[in-house]
Design a protein around this motif. Structure first.
Motif, PDB file in Angstrom:
ATOM      1  N   TYR A  37       3.059   1.271  13.249  1.00  0.00           N
ATOM      2  CA  TYR A  37       2.963  -0.133  13.653  1.00  0.00           C
ATOM      3  C   TYR A  37       3.915  -0.428  14.797  1.00  0.00           C
ATOM      4  O   TYR A  37       4.994   0.159  14.913  1.00  0.00           O
TER       5      TYR A  37
ATOM      6  N   CYS B 158      -5.817   4.410  15.073  1.00  0.00           N
ATOM      7  CA  CYS B 158      -5.235   3.587  14.011  1.00  0.00           C
ATOM      8  C   CYS B 158      -4.425   2.471  14.655  1.00  0.00           C
ATOM      9  O   CYS B 158      -4.598   2.168  15.834  1.00  0.00           O
ATOM     10  N   SER B 159      -3.516   1.870  13.912  1.00  0.00           N
ATOM     11  CA  SER B 159      -2.768   0.726  14.413  1.00  0.00           C
ATOM     12  C   SER B 159      -1.816   1.083  15.546  1.00  0.00           C
ATOM     13  O   SER B 159      -1.345   0.185  16.254  1.00  0.00           O
TER      14      SER B 159
ATOM     15  N   ALA C  58      -1.387  -5.248   7.478  1.00  0.00           N
ATOM     16  CA  ALA C  58      -2.075  -4.167   6.765  1.00  0.00           C
ATOM     17  C   ALA C  58      -2.057  -4.416   5.263  1.00  0.00           C
ATOM     18  O   ALA C  58      -3.068  -4.203   4.570  1.00  0.00           O
TER      19      ALA C  58
ATOM     20  N   ASP D 163      -0.942   5.303   9.574  1.00  0.00           N
ATOM     21  CA  ASP D 163      -0.746   4.292  10.610  1.00  0.00           C
ATOM     22  C   ASP D 163       0.709   4.169  11.021  1.00  0.00           C
ATOM     23  O   ASP D 163       1.628   4.319  10.199  1.00  0.00           O
TER      24      ASP D 163
ATOM     25  N   PHE E 249      -7.137  -2.229  12.989  1.00  0.00           N
ATOM     26  CA  PHE E 249      -5.907  -1.996  13.742  1.00  0.00           C
ATOM     27  C   PHE E 249      -4.978  -3.176  13.440  1.00  0.00           C
ATOM     28  O   PHE E 249      -5.135  -4.268  13.994  1.00  0.00           O
ATOM     29  N   TYR E 250      -4.032  -2.964  12.565  1.00  0.00           N
ATOM     30  CA  TYR E 250      -3.136  -4.042  12.125  1.00  0.00           C
ATOM     31  C   TYR E 250      -1.878  -4.043  12.990  1.00  0.00           C
ATOM     32  O   TYR E 250      -1.236  -3.009  13.181  1.00  0.00           O
ATOM     33  N   ARG E 251      -1.531  -5.212  13.489  1.00  0.00           N
ATOM     34  CA  ARG E 251      -0.383  -5.298  14.391  1.00  0.00           C
ATOM     35  C   ARG E 251       0.925  -5.017  13.669  1.00  0.00           C
ATOM     36  O   ARG E 251       1.877  -4.531  14.266  1.00  0.00           O
TER      37      ARG E 251
END
Length: 471
Positions: free
Chosen positions: A466, A77-78, A17, A464, A10-12
């Motif tokens: 964000y 996901c993110s 990512a 994803d 889970f990329y902020r």
């Protein structure tokens, strides 16, 4: 008190990512057009240093037949960072949900503990989808802010519309409800995606099940009855806000690719064909004050062809249309990839200025007329063409599958579409495309099934959303 653990995939932000380790596996949904075998989830090795590179390293048959797997995606996901506290309580990018476009069943596969050997853990049948959301023919899903959003082409009863979005629970995968509270003029459905930080959801239009399931219907196309509009919605309320008509000649508005920048208010939509000249196009939507607008930014013309080179459906026109069936935007919002399934071309555009795309690369594989071969097999003509396109998080690798939809495959490639998966590479700064000669699962690698869509381990450019702009 223990510190809550957040799934490391889970990329902020988009920058996080892009900087993450590369994928080592790709998941591909495959289907048997004849419904004699079950559809299947194939796992492909993508690590160039591993023994299984470019080969099928895992396989899972569905328990049913005739589903026609099409689009699929992760349970989470993110976008988890948009959930009110949900990302801290064990939510993981772990399960793949596989909707059957013909059966309306949804099969859920667990990629743990062995990512190369997914296990079936749940099936949501057509009756549950119909009873709880009022929809059928599930098409595209995205992990969203309050559940899994599943766009559906048809209503529960009959073969017509309206199509719309069903919401599934993140944890149990139960169908919760229909998402729309006020659909306004929207009747046709296809893709759905959003600008999370703008509280805006966008939907596109293809057709009802009866309009698509037996192939492209010439009378409907020439009558301009397929979808040709974008719809903008209040994401939190499920309320229709605005319809933007692209013009009735621009038939079949399919894939939506919003900017990955959470502060942006633009994105791209692909249009399959123009009834005016058989061209295809890509449109940019953007917010202008209080209104949403759209403008055509890419036009791809049809290519002349001899009658005997064309399938019966195209012979009256003397040309092969590009048939843009998928687009994909790199995570850094730098490059847009456009699949021309009819002509067998993947185009790359620099969209640093999204209002003025500039073509920077092109590769030909397959195509109705050209049948351009893969460089690893120069004497083997390819059928089908670049169709579903997926881009790695770092923007360096592009994966292509060649099947569109069973009935449409048969209509435009009547001598057979085959099955293949190709990988291209690019420089994420300068662009340009090259085919990886060592990566080409095809034919019997897919055990008599056709290959449709790819998802990458840990996420990809089209799975994803964000919430934060910074790295």
């Amino acid at each position: 008190m223990s510190t809550p653990t957040v799934d490391p995939t889970f990329y902020r932000s988009p920058a996080e990512a892009i900087a993450a380790p590369p994928e080592t596996l790709a998941y591909v949904v495959t289907f048997d057009r004849a419904a004699e075998q079950p559809d299947a989830l194939a796992v492909i090795g993508t690590d160039p240093d591993a023994e299984g590179y470019g080969r099928v390293v895992g396989w899972a048959d569905l328990p049913t037949r005739g589903d026609e797997l099409h689009h699929f995606g992760w349970n989470a996901c993110s976008s988890a960072f948009a959930h009110a506290g949900h990302h801290t309580d064990g939510l993981q990018r772990r399960y793949l949900l596989l909707p059957g476009l013909r059966s309306s069943n949804i099969h859920v596969y667990d990629t743990h503990p062995d990512p190369a050997q997914p296990r079936l853990v749940r099936t949501i049948d057509a009756d549950e989808l119909a009873a709880r959301a009022g929809y059928s023919r599930p098409h595209t899903l995205h992990c969203g802010p309050d559940g899994i959003y599943l766009s559906c082409l048809g209503a529960a009863e009959g073969d017509g519309g309206p199509g719309g979005i069903a919401v599934l629970d993140h944890d149990t995968f139960e169908v919760v409800r229909a998402w729309e509270t006020d659909r306004g003029p929207q009747r046709l459905a296809y893709d759905a995606w959003w600008h999370l930080n703008q509280n805006t959801l966008i939907t596109s239009e293809w057709g009802t099940p009866s309009m698509i399931e037996d192939g492209l219907v010439p009378e409907l196309l020439l009558g301009q009855e397929y979808g040709h509009a974008l719809h903008f919605w209040d994401l939190a309320e499920g309320r229709h806000v605005q319809r933007v008509d692209l013009g009735s000649e621009h038939q079949m508005v399919l894939e939506l690719r919003p900017s990955h920048d959470p502060g942006a208010t633009w994105g791209f939509a692909g249009v399959v064909v123009s009834t005016a000249d058989l061209s295809a196009s890509v449109w940019r939507w953007f917010r202008d004050g209080a209104e949403w607008k759209a403008e055509k930014v890419i036009t791809i013309p049809a290519e002349p062809a001899e009658t005997e080179q064309l399938p019966p459906a195209l012979q009256p026109f003397g040309a092969v249309p590009p048939l843009v069936t998928d687009i994909n935007l790199s995570v850094d919002d730098r490059f847009l990839y456009v699949s021309c399934w009819g002509t067998g071309e993947l185009k790359q555009y620099d969209v640093s200025d999204p209002a003025h795309p500039r073509e920077t690369g092109s590769v030909r594989l397959g195509g109705i007329v050209d049948r351009a071969p893969h460089p690893s097999a120069p004497d083997r003509p390819l059928a089908g063409g670049p169709q579903m396109v997926e881009v790695s998080r770092d923007g360096r690798r592009i994966y292509l599958t060649n099947s569109l939809y069973g009935a449409w495959d048969d209509q435009f490639y009547p001598d057979g579409v085959g099955a293949w998966l190709a990988k291209l590479t690019t420089d994420p700064q300068r662009g340009g495309l090259a085919v990886d000669r060592d990566f080409f699962p095809h034919g019997e690698d897919f055990r008599g099934r056709r290959a449709h869509q790819v998802r990458l381990q840990g996420g990809d450019a089209s799975s994803d959303s964000y919430c934060y702009a910074g790295g």
